[in-house]
Design a protein around this motif. Sequence first.
Motif, PDB file in Angstrom:
ATOM      1  N   THR A  37       3.782  48.253   1.875  1.00  0.00           N
ATOM      2  CA  THR A  37       3.260  48.392   3.239  1.00  0.00           C
ATOM      3  C   THR A  37       3.199  49.861   3.653  1.00  0.00           C
ATOM      4  O   THR A  37       2.231  50.302   4.284  1.00  0.00           O
ATOM      5  CB  THR A  37       4.144  47.604   4.223  1.00  0.00           C
ATOM      6  OG1 THR A  37       4.142  46.226   3.851  1.00  0.00           O
ATOM      7  CG2 THR A  37       3.636  47.736   5.644  1.00  0.00           C
ATOM      8  N   ASN A  40       0.227  51.318   2.106  1.00  0.00           N
ATOM      9  CA  ASN A  40      -0.988  50.869   2.787  1.00  0.00           C
ATOM     10  C   ASN A  40      -1.203  51.624   4.084  1.00  0.00           C
ATOM     11  O   ASN A  40      -2.334  51.971   4.441  1.00  0.00           O
ATOM     12  CB  ASN A  40      -0.904  49.362   3.067  1.00  0.00           C
ATOM     13  CG  ASN A  40      -1.047  48.526   1.816  1.00  0.00           C
ATOM     14  OD1 ASN A  40      -1.560  48.995   0.799  1.00  0.00           O
ATOM     15  ND2 ASN A  40      -0.587  47.280   1.868  1.00  0.00           N
ATOM     16  N   TRP A  41      -0.124  51.866   4.836  1.00  0.00           N
ATOM     17  CA  TRP A  41      -0.249  52.618   6.083  1.00  0.00           C
ATOM     18  C   TRP A  41      -0.744  54.033   5.823  1.00  0.00           C
ATOM     19  O   TRP A  41      -1.528  54.575   6.594  1.00  0.00           O
ATOM     20  CB  TRP A  41       1.093  52.665   6.807  1.00  0.00           C
ATOM     21  CG  TRP A  41       1.522  51.353   7.391  1.00  0.00           C
ATOM     22  CD1 TRP A  41       0.750  50.229   7.535  1.00  0.00           C
ATOM     23  CD2 TRP A  41       2.807  51.032   7.916  1.00  0.00           C
ATOM     24  NE1 TRP A  41       1.479  49.217   8.111  1.00  0.00           N
ATOM     25  CE2 TRP A  41       2.741  49.672   8.358  1.00  0.00           C
ATOM     26  CE3 TRP A  41       3.997  51.722   8.056  1.00  0.00           C
ATOM     27  CZ2 TRP A  41       3.836  49.038   8.931  1.00  0.00           C
ATOM     28  CZ3 TRP A  41       5.085  51.079   8.627  1.00  0.00           C
ATOM     29  CH2 TRP A  41       5.010  49.761   9.059  1.00  0.00           C
ATOM     30  N   ARG A  44      -4.591  54.137   5.228  1.00  0.00           N
ATOM     31  CA  ARG A  44      -5.507  53.770   6.309  1.00  0.00           C
ATOM     32  C   ARG A  44      -6.135  54.998   6.946  1.00  0.00           C
ATOM     33  O   ARG A  44      -5.546  56.064   6.991  1.00  0.00           O
ATOM     34  CB  ARG A  44      -4.771  52.980   7.399  1.00  0.00           C
ATOM     35  CG  ARG A  44      -4.315  51.591   6.943  1.00  0.00           C
ATOM     36  CD  ARG A  44      -3.503  50.953   8.043  1.00  0.00           C
ATOM     37  NE  ARG A  44      -3.001  49.653   7.643  1.00  0.00           N
ATOM     38  CZ  ARG A  44      -3.622  48.507   7.876  1.00  0.00           C
ATOM     39  NH1 ARG A  44      -4.775  48.525   8.502  1.00  0.00           N
ATOM     40  NH2 ARG A  44      -3.105  47.358   7.509  1.00  0.00           N
ATOM     41  N   GLY A  49      -5.645  52.599  12.282  1.00  0.00           N
ATOM     42  CA  GLY A  49      -4.884  52.469  11.055  1.00  0.00           C
ATOM     43  C   GLY A  49      -3.486  53.015  11.141  1.00  0.00           C
ATOM     44  O   GLY A  49      -2.685  52.792  10.251  1.00  0.00           O
ATOM     45  N   GLY A 286      -0.279  47.439  11.629  1.00  0.00           N
ATOM     46  CA  GLY A 286      -1.162  46.305  11.358  1.00  0.00           C
ATOM     47  C   GLY A 286      -1.246  45.343  12.528  1.00  0.00           C
ATOM     48  O   GLY A 286      -1.810  44.257  12.392  1.00  0.00           O
ATOM     49  N   ARG A 287      -0.657  45.709  13.677  1.00  0.00           N
ATOM     50  CA  ARG A 287      -0.651  44.938  14.922  1.00  0.00           C
ATOM     51  C   ARG A 287       0.221  43.690  14.840  1.00  0.00           C
ATOM     52  O   ARG A 287       0.076  42.756  15.650  1.00  0.00           O
ATOM     53  CB  ARG A 287      -2.082  44.529  15.344  1.00  0.00           C
ATOM     54  CG  ARG A 287      -3.074  45.664  15.403  1.00  0.00           C
ATOM     55  CD  ARG A 287      -2.636  46.758  16.357  1.00  0.00           C
ATOM     56  NE  ARG A 287      -2.493  46.295  17.724  1.00  0.00           N
ATOM     57  CZ  ARG A 287      -1.923  46.994  18.698  1.00  0.00           C
ATOM     58  NH1 ARG A 287      -1.409  48.188  18.440  1.00  0.00           N
ATOM     59  NH2 ARG A 287      -1.832  46.509  19.911  1.00  0.00           N
ATOM     60  N   HIS A 288       1.149  43.647  13.899  1.00  0.00           N
ATOM     61  CA  HIS A 288       2.052  42.512  13.785  1.00  0.00           C
ATOM     62  C   HIS A 288       3.256  42.713  14.713  1.00  0.00           C
ATOM     63  O   HIS A 288       3.802  43.812  14.804  1.00  0.00           O
ATOM     64  CB  HIS A 288       2.534  42.354  12.347  1.00  0.00           C
ATOM     65  CG  HIS A 288       1.419  42.153  11.363  1.00  0.00           C
ATOM     66  ND1 HIS A 288       0.601  41.054  11.398  1.00  0.00           N
ATOM     67  CD2 HIS A 288       0.975  42.926  10.331  1.00  0.00           C
ATOM     68  CE1 HIS A 288      -0.290  41.142  10.433  1.00  0.00           C
ATOM     69  NE2 HIS A 288      -0.095  42.272   9.768  1.00  0.00           N
TER      70      HIS A 288
END
Length: 439
Positions: A37, A40-41, A44, A49, A286-288
């Motif tokens: 993760t 991935n961040w 972005r 992102g 990721g807006r979670h």
Amino acid sequence: MTAKGIVREGRGALAAPVEPVFLASQLASMCDVDLKTIHNWCARDGDEGGALECFRTQGGHLRFRHASVMRFMRRWGYPIPDALLADRPHVLLVEPEAARRAELVAALELRRPGDECGEAREGVSTGLWGARRFYLHVWDDPYTALVALGERLGAGAPPHIVVLPAGLEGVDARWLAAARELLGAEALRCVLVDDSGATAALAGEPGVATVVDRRELPAALQRQVEALGWGEARPTARRPRRRRLPIAPKEPIYVASQVAKIWGVDLKTVHSWVDRGDIEAFRTPGRHLRFRRRALLHLLRRYDKDVPEGVAPERPRVMLVAAADAPLAALAPRLSERFELAVETDAVRALANIGLGCSGAALVDAVVVDVAAGDLDGARWSAALRAHPDTRYTLVFAVGADASTHEALRAAGVTATMPEAHPELLDTLLSRALGLGAA
């Protein structure tokens, strides 16, 4: 490089701090995610992102500068780990007037940590601010500041300088005595701000470093920070190595699906709770949704929901605040049978100890306080706990409240009031409020 991460360039003023650098595994621990993760961040692009800034070593490993991590944490609302606040000394300041707080923010060119652009310089808010060479914790009430002092001590970043306005109610010898007991008489360095000659009773107290006029406060603060000698070291020709700061154990974080499973509802309902403000949460890039343990525990207890194993301790932590000869103090042996009990005889000192017990991953689940004591303003005392983000979920039970003080106590956030120390009633109230069922 020194243990404080600061080097001296020749003689004269201290050089700027050497910026700490964090590993990808450390950042993953802070954010409670896996390494994939984090990668991935970093990959972005664009504002949505997350713009997690990083660089790579010669071996291709990710590294993150202190300022980049602070910006990222602030932007997404993550609880800032104490390891990120270990690069500068800390100053605790009490100022009840918003206009004067705004003047101080402007005079010291303060920024919210991670906000170098100054977008948060409205200047009237309390909480954490950052200057070039120190962090400033600003509070509007001395009782809340004492809670913050204990919390900072428990987090491993105690205030190096305390700034108090002389003549303000609550700023007295008891406040200084409580601070000395926690920090140590030699460690307390208090600056009194006095515009009216109100310091006569406090100027001779141990730990009071100096008395200044309000107009001289910005310059006096700079001098006090320099006098700390933070990170002084002999000049060295070698390039200082960057520190890898350890990450202390933190409070567990829960995802939305875990909250939904505990409550037996769907994810849409959990999102609705967050939108209404029923439960405190923050979001990842990721807006979670993510939830602190204490926020989830508070919601469960608020609606008498069964608390799953592992979310709350088997023996909740309770502090009893009462004079040694008060009827409430006699209930300590009975309460200790079911709770992990701490007893405090001084209400002012208790505020700092509650903050100490709520730092990091710890939590004081409930406080039982004797508000019948003549020297205690129960409503103000309770409101101080509500005002600090790390003690806002500690339940307060007021014993000795009469009809004239009941409404004020409930308005200050007290969970329940009772006129006298009735053992069966108190045991039942605590057990039910803390999710243990009837005693």
